[in-house]
Design an enzyme around this catalytic site. Structure first.
Site, short mmCIF file in Angstrom:
data_model
loop_
_atom_site.label_atom_id
_atom_site.label_comp_id
_atom_site.label_asym_id
_atom_site.label_seq_id
_atom_site.Cartn_x
_atom_site.Cartn_y
_atom_site.Cartn_z
N HIS A 1 -24.94 66.47 -28.30
CA HIS A 1 -25.87 67.51 -27.84
C HIS A 1 -27.05 67.52 -28.80
O HIS A 1 -27.04 68.25 -29.79
CB HIS A 1 -25.18 68.87 -27.80
CG HIS A 1 -26.01 69.96 -27.19
ND1 HIS A 1 -25.47 71.07 -26.59
CD2 HIS A 1 -27.36 70.11 -27.08
CE1 HIS A 1 -26.44 71.85 -26.15
NE2 HIS A 1 -27.59 71.29 -26.45
N GLU B 1 -25.64 65.92 -23.57
CA GLU B 1 -25.84 67.25 -22.98
C GLU B 1 -27.00 67.95 -23.66
O GLU B 1 -27.33 67.69 -24.82
CB GLU B 1 -24.57 68.09 -23.08
CG GLU B 1 -24.10 68.39 -24.47
CD GLU B 1 -22.81 69.22 -24.48
OE1 GLU B 1 -22.71 70.12 -25.34
OE2 GLU B 1 -21.93 68.96 -23.63
N HIS C 1 -15.49 73.49 -24.14
CA HIS C 1 -15.77 74.55 -25.10
C HIS C 1 -14.47 75.22 -25.56
O HIS C 1 -13.75 75.82 -24.75
CB HIS C 1 -16.74 75.61 -24.56
CG HIS C 1 -17.69 76.10 -25.62
ND1 HIS C 1 -18.86 75.44 -25.95
CD2 HIS C 1 -17.62 77.15 -26.46
CE1 HIS C 1 -19.48 76.08 -26.92
NE2 HIS C 1 -18.74 77.11 -27.26
#
Length: 250
Positions: free
Chosen positions: A44, A76, A200
């Protein structure tokens, strides 16, 4: 098919970035993860590069291309022009779009598809034109209408935000309620023809129940809990533990 594991290496990069030194090596630990059975790597890249740096992207792209051609690279991030250009330069197999504000510490909610569906359509089309699979970060709250709007963007998948589920490690009753909402969201997505990812705060302890409730869960992307376990068990054994929790035989 068993759920696949993509190892998010942002936490490794964050530790490296505490010093102006090249260790721990994101590339070396990514290699260990893939050797141990991970199906891909996730990053990310945030605008301030506080975790993964933009210069890490070609290194990890080359690692996968040269040594693990069956693995996938998942990038992401929030779909700013800078982020989209990074994706087009790196050509990951999958792009996961998230609605993060640049100041956020970490992703903590999915898209409001009622407000963003039309905005997302040309972004999704641009990425898919480049040959990239597109996944959209989604709240797993059982909102069927939101899932239909996610499908209308042209995306291939949604990624269920499992932070609230992971946060219930000390409250199994609430965890079971949240798990059922995640399951209903996944059910709706699959009916619409969307594949389902999740990520997550997933752990070896809470993964089996998630995979049982969503047996067609395509992929989980895990960083924080996996990196924490790697401090205790080592990267290779930790990846094997997570793969087994996903239902894989390793």
């Amino acid at each position: 098919m068993p759920t696949t594991l993509s190892v998010n290496v942002n936490a490794i990069a964050m530790l490296r970035n505490r010093r102006d030194l090249p260790w721990p090596s994101v590339e070396a630990l990514g290699r260990l993860a893939l050797q141990a059975g991970a199906s891909g790597l996730t990053v990310h890249p945030r605008p301030d590069q506080r975790h993964i740096r933009f210069t890490d992207l070609p290194v990890l792209r080359a690692l996968i291309d040269d040594e693990f051609p069956k693995a996938e690279f998942n990038i992401e991030g929030y779909p700013s022009e800078e982020f989209l250009a990074l994706c087009e330069q790196t050509e990951p197999e999958q792009v996961t779009l998230v609605p993060d504000d640049p100041s956020q510490a970490t992703s903590d909610h999915g898209f409001d598809f009622r407000a963003t569906s039309e905005w997302l359509k040309p972004i999704v089309a641009r990425l898919k034109k480049g040959g990239m699979r597109v996944s959209l970060f989604a709240d797993g709250d059982g909102d069927v209408e939101a899932v239909k709007l996610a499908k209308a963007t042209g995306a291939d998948r949604i990624e269920l935000y499992t932070g609230p589920y992971g946060g219930c490690f000390d409250n199994p009753e609430l965890g079971a309620e949240i798990l059922e909402r995640l399951g209903k969201t996944a059910d709706a997505a699959l009916v619409e023809g969307l594949d389902v990812n999740a990520g997550h705060d997933l752990t070896v302890a809470n993964l089996p129940a998630l995979v049982k409730r969503i047996p067609r869960l395509a992929e989980v992307s895990i960083g924080h809990g996996l990196t924490a376990d790697a401090l205790e068990y080592g990267m290779a054994e930790t990846v094997r533990r997570f793969c087994r929790a996903c239902g894989q035989k390793v």
